[in-house]
Design an enzyme around this catalytic site. Structure first.
Site, PDB file in Angstrom:
ATOM      1  CB  CYS A  43       8.001  22.101  52.681  1.00 23.36           C
ATOM      2  SG  CYS A  43       6.167  22.295  53.115  1.00 23.36           S
ATOM      3  CG  HIS A  92       6.651  26.078  51.135  1.00 24.81           C
ATOM      4  ND1 HIS A  92       7.112  24.951  50.761  1.00 24.81           N
ATOM      5  CD2 HIS A  92       7.843  26.757  50.984  1.00 24.81           C
ATOM      6  CE1 HIS A  92       8.469  24.562  50.519  1.00 24.81           C
ATOM      7  NE2 HIS A  92       9.028  26.034  50.736  1.00 24.81           N
ATOM      8  CG  HIS A 104      12.732  25.923  50.463  1.00 23.28           C
ATOM      9  ND1 HIS A 104      11.394  26.405  49.872  1.00 23.28           N
ATOM     10  CD2 HIS A 104      13.721  26.304  49.892  1.00 23.28           C
ATOM     11  CE1 HIS A 104      12.093  26.621  48.793  1.00 23.28           C
ATOM     12  NE2 HIS A 104      13.314  26.969  48.810  1.00 23.28           N
TER      13      HIS A 104
END
Length: 127
Positions: A43, A92, A104
């Protein structure tokens, strides 16, 4: 969270739209933990890679990116801002695309994609 002031220090709205456009070019790229692209990403590797294409250097991990970003409210979020998940320690990050969606690299076995922002996300703007 207060809205970010308008300043030259924050990424411009047009650069934000460019970030979203650049992110979209990696649709379908595989997730791999620790990867920084361009053939696979985790990520934060994905967000770092994207902003590097705009000439912006951001830290490597989701938590470091959160700490380095200007905190903004959900209502103030605009395309190109960062979307974070996690409590005290962010784990994240994605790139806000507008309309409640983000680009993402979600997890092992998945690919870079456009997805709905879910749950209790925090937002930051790249300085």
């Amino acid at each position: 969270m207060a809205a970010a002031p308008s300043s030259d220090a924050a990424i411009s709205a047009s650069k934000g739209r460019q970030a979203v456009s650049i992110a979209s070019t990696k649709r379908g790229t595989p997730y791999r933990w620790g990867a920084t692209g361009p053939r696979s990403f985790d990520c934060s590797g994905f967000t770092s890679w994207t902003f590097k294409r705009l000439g912006k250097s951001i830290p490597r991990t989701a938590h470091q990116q959160y700490r380095a970003s200007m905190k903004i409210s959900r209502r103030s979020a605009r395309p190109g801002d960062l979307v974070f998940y996690g409590g005290k320690r962010k784990y994240h990050v994605g790139i806000y695309a507008g309309n409640g969606r983000m680009w993402h690299a979600p997890r092992t076995g998945d690919v870079v994609k456009l997805a709905k922002v879910r749950g209790n996300a925090s937002y930051g703007r790249v300085r």
